[in-house]
Design an enzyme around this catalytic site. Structure first.
Site, mmCIF file in Angstrom:
data_model
loop_
_atom_site.group_PDB
_atom_site.id
_atom_site.type_symbol
_atom_site.label_atom_id
_atom_site.label_comp_id
_atom_site.label_asym_id
_atom_site.label_seq_id
_atom_site.Cartn_x
_atom_site.Cartn_y
_atom_site.Cartn_z
ATOM 1 N N SER A 1 -0.562 -14.909 -0.397
ATOM 2 C CA SER A 1 -0.983 -14.333 -0.918
ATOM 3 C C SER A 1 -0.137 -13.133 -0.824
ATOM 4 O O SER A 1 0.825 -12.417 0.435
ATOM 5 C CB SER A 1 -2.588 -13.443 -0.399
ATOM 6 O OG SER A 1 -2.494 -12.227 -0.793
ATOM 7 N N TYR B 1 -8.333 -11.515 6.794
ATOM 8 C CA TYR B 1 -7.395 -12.336 5.762
ATOM 9 C C TYR B 1 -6.120 -12.011 4.963
ATOM 10 O O TYR B 1 -5.144 -13.014 5.238
ATOM 11 C CB TYR B 1 -8.583 -12.135 4.203
ATOM 12 C CG TYR B 1 -7.565 -12.316 2.885
ATOM 13 C CD1 TYR B 1 -8.165 -13.359 1.881
ATOM 14 C CD2 TYR B 1 -6.203 -12.072 1.711
ATOM 15 C CE1 TYR B 1 -6.906 -13.700 1.336
ATOM 16 C CE2 TYR B 1 -6.152 -12.272 0.965
ATOM 17 C CZ TYR B 1 -6.541 -13.349 0.244
ATOM 18 O OH TYR B 1 -5.901 -13.860 -0.739
#
Length: 265
Positions: free
Chosen positions: A140, A154
């Site tokens: 990401s 995350y």
């Protein structure tokens, strides 16, 4: 990998979002797909098969330590080989750093990071024995630079995937196995649905305004083309490159700028 016809791809998180879009893009190019997801259904396999190649749906919880042996065996039973492995599963959690408990950190680590580790344990030896293949790991932009403190577990797992994937590329590229690091910016998926929240929660901080919201289908096409081109770094938003340069040139200033930005909801 010069062509995808009759190649076999194992894709986790394939029931929606980037995983499904990548499965469709590969299928349109003639690749057979093992679609792995806790929500995998016969309808998913039928959808993917309608795009041009065979597909099977395999229900699995990738946080379990023994799940990838069964995925490998299913792929070999159905298709006789595995050429592409896309580790795409990712989940979010929300809370201030002091409010997210260690148990939630462990859950996120098991799903986002350890699923990739366990996949590598099973599939890297298989690809090495074949002497060819390709691995795609989904990180990401949150793994490349920090724009938020509301989803630290995350972001930490996605940063770990960046380093893990780069190490794989250094090791596997000389052995004829391609490696791609997919770093999506904002993409219209269901990852933000039903996010657990801890404490009072934390305001959602998003990437910069330069990051438009992409359709997953566009990202799926990028993934397929990256495999064909043996491309390592695949950011979905080119604006991330300027931000990375800005950070490395003045990291303190970059942090101050991040502090000054207002959370978006």
């Amino acid at each position: 990998m010069k062509e995808l016809r009759d190649r076999v791809a194992v894709i986790t998180g394939a029931a929606g979002g980037i995983g499904m879009a990548s499965a469709r893009a590969l299928s349109r190019r003639g690749a057979h797909v093992v679609a792995v997801d806790h929500a995998a259904t016969p309808e998913l396999a039928a959808d993917l098969s309608s795009h041009g190649a065979r597909a099977v749906a395999h229900v699995a919880d990738v946080s379990r330590p023994d799940v990838f042996e069964a995925v490998r065996d299913r792929a070999l039973d159905e298709f006789g080989r595995v050429d592409i492995v896309m580790n795409n599963v990712g989940v979010l959690t929300n809370g201030l750093p002091e409010d997210i408990p260690a148990a939630e950190w462990q859950r996120i680590l098991d799903i986002n990071l350890m699923s990739v580790v366990r996949s590598n344990e099973v599939f890297v030896p298989l690809l090495l024995s074949q002497g060819e293949g390709h691995i795609v790991n989904t990180s990401s932009v949150a793994g490349l630079f920090t724009y938020s403190y509301d989803r630290t577990p995350y972001a930490a797992t996605k940063a770990a995937i960046v380093h893990l994937t780069e190490a794989l590329a250094i090791y596997l590229r000389p052995k004829n196995i391609g490696v791609t690091l997919l770093c999506p910016g904002p993409v219209l998926t269901n990852i933000a649905n039903d996010i657990p929240s801890f404490g009072p929660g934390a305001p959602l901080r998003l990437p910069f305004d330069e990051f438009e919201l992409l359709d997953p289908a566009d990202v799926g096409e990028m993934v397929a083309e990256a495999i064909l081109a043996n491309r390592f770094f695949l950011p979905t938003h080119p604006a991330v490159l300027d931000l990375l340069r800005r950070r490395v040139e003045d990291w303190d200033g970059f942090i101050e700028y991040q502090i000054s930005r207002k959370p978006k909801t």
